[in-house]
Design an enzyme around this catalytic site. Sequence first.
Site, PDB file in Angstrom:
ATOM      1  N   GLU A  68       0.818  -1.216   0.000  1.00  0.00           N
ATOM      2  CA  GLU A  68       0.000   0.000   0.000  1.00  0.00           C
ATOM      3  C   GLU A  68       0.848   1.261   0.000  1.00  0.00           C
ATOM      4  OE1 GLU A  68      -0.525  -2.613   1.951  1.00  0.00           O
ATOM      5  OE2 GLU A  68      -2.535  -3.307   1.460  1.00  0.00           O
TER       6      GLU A  68
ATOM      7  N   HIS B 197     -10.972  -5.248  10.115  1.00  0.00           N
ATOM      8  CA  HIS B 197     -11.589  -5.022   8.800  1.00  0.00           C
ATOM      9  C   HIS B 197     -12.871  -4.218   8.896  1.00  0.00           C
ATOM     10  CE1 HIS B 197      -8.746  -7.969   7.329  1.00  0.00           C
ATOM     11  NE2 HIS B 197      -9.196  -7.835   6.104  1.00  0.00           N
TER      12      HIS B 197
END
Lengths: 337, 330
Positions: free
Chosen positions: B62, B131
């Site tokens: 990322e 998440h």
Amino acid sequence: MTATVAPPPSGPVPYEQEFALRLLADMVRIRRMEEACAQRYGEGRIRGFLHLYIGEEAVATGAMHALGAQDNVVATYREHGHALLRGVSMAAIMAEMFGRREGCSRGRGGSMHLFDAATRFFGGNAIVGGGLPLAVGLALAAKMQGEGRVTACFFGEGAVAEGAFHESMNLAALWGLPVAFLCENNLYAMGTALARSESRTDLCAKAEVFGMPALRADGMDVVAVHEAARQAVAQVREGGGPVFVEFQTYRFRAHSMFDPELYRDRAEVEAWKTRGPIHTYSARLKAQGLLDEERFLALDRAAEEEVAEATAFAESAALEPVEDLLRDVCTPPEAGP
Amino acid sequence: MSPTRMSYREALRAALREAMQRDPRVFLMGEDVGRYGGTYAVSKGLLEEFGAERIRDTPLSELAFVGAGIGAALGGMRPIVEVMTVNFSLLALDQIVNTAAALRHMSGGQFSVPLVIRMATGAGRQLAAQHSHSLENWYAHIPGIRVLAPATIEDARAMLWPALRDPDPVVIFEHAQLYNLEEDLPAHWESNADISHARVRRNGTDLSLLAWGGCLGKALEAAALLEGEGISAEVIDLRVLRPLDMDTVLASVRRTHRAVVVDEGWRSGSLAGELLARIAEESFYDLDAAPARVCSQEVPIPYAKHLEDAALPQVPMIAAAARRVAGRDA
């Protein structure tokens, strides 16, 4: 503790006199500019962090002369010399250090954030390793647009401990991007010696992990730097994907003006000074008859004059009005790219 | 033209396709956007249509690929970077905060970063603590970027193109609960949508319910419930989380004199807190009651369904807060 260092760089300089002296003059320009910065810092005229490149001038000088005007440059917070040799005027650099509107970043960046769109100098980045992803993206854009640009990405050996280094090296190699990763290994990440932070200190081996060609050059020898950089840039430009180069160098001054240098021995610094890039190169040029003392003094004087003019400019330059504090947080609609 | 029925996911895909067709500088990059078709199937089929150069699968890096998006934007491209979810965007925060957002100002106005970052956000699918974050507020805190939260099919379809035309970084939050939402795309939708203003989604007179993204639907449901009780709630869809459109918010509050903010973020340091502070600063004497907010409980979002439900803003809690603020909870 006696430090052992390699013998001073030696051997013939394989360049025409004009270019050979250009390299010398540029190293001297960086040196004199930064000496003036240190002095102004001591006087309180320059504040914030100031990271001097003194001792490492051969790296920026040899590497920058291997690039063309179309290429991109990404640098670190120790980037005064890179900006100067990329073509940012010494006056604009000095004015930036003084926090003036005429500075190359309008006084918003300071020593660590020199920028210049005209010369494709994408900055001074004060996050260790922060420039690598940026360089990968610039190279991706160049590749997608079919431009022959090479992106030169300078970073210190401290950056190799960052995830950004490994992620960026992988991405550049995976996509075959035109980046020259130019690692300035000055042995210390602030005060942490390479051997105290890396399980494996062979930096070229880290590049080879990604299937990336890697070169190593003596970063105190402007000739060795220039030759390695030329080779790397040519290889990248031919479309062979990224290349990694380690320049082994040494900083003679403290990490920043706040650094008491408790982590290294004075003798080590003195030993490295015998390998100083300016005096060893001058001696070689003299031995070859390409330089005499008079000529050296003339180019040194020219550098001093440039510094004096730049400093005078910076001192008299205007301050950004406080009313413009919020200017350029966002792009004004009419100025969009 | 008649309205077209489509899902939020299809609307996002249509917007991506349009952007790719209209501007050759646009490309999409992120984890599993190509071969896999996108984690939420948003980019499904685009690899076949536009090829691997422009629908670019990335490694799980990322920090590097968001930073590469910044560099590509500086180099003249118009990248759309998909970060799979806001949870993973934490790995890229350095590049977003220290580079993308700061670069223009720090360079004295020389370098704008025309980058769009899309990411899924939010909880509600039993994916547990790592998440389920709603960290829109973190991004809305940062000067130099624009933050969007499309909550409707129309905004999912229409916000991308103007985001790409913005010369500065734009972060778009897609609430993961919305991908399957189906609605009519109005015939009159504009492909050059306004990405500066909030919108009134339901008119009302008794109080203002402020919501965005995944909470808009809950706020509208609560408003329907309240209507049956004789409380007329106006629902404002914030749409733009930075810069905040306080004119629309305050105009509503000045009409209704009461405000409730719904925010899936944790209460401490929330965007809801910012909105209430601004309402108090700028409309204190217009208020007939202390305003309120409904936020997530201050707990890592748990897995078990009943616990997760209890941790998140829900319609009954919103309705209860509205009754309290409206003085009708007796």
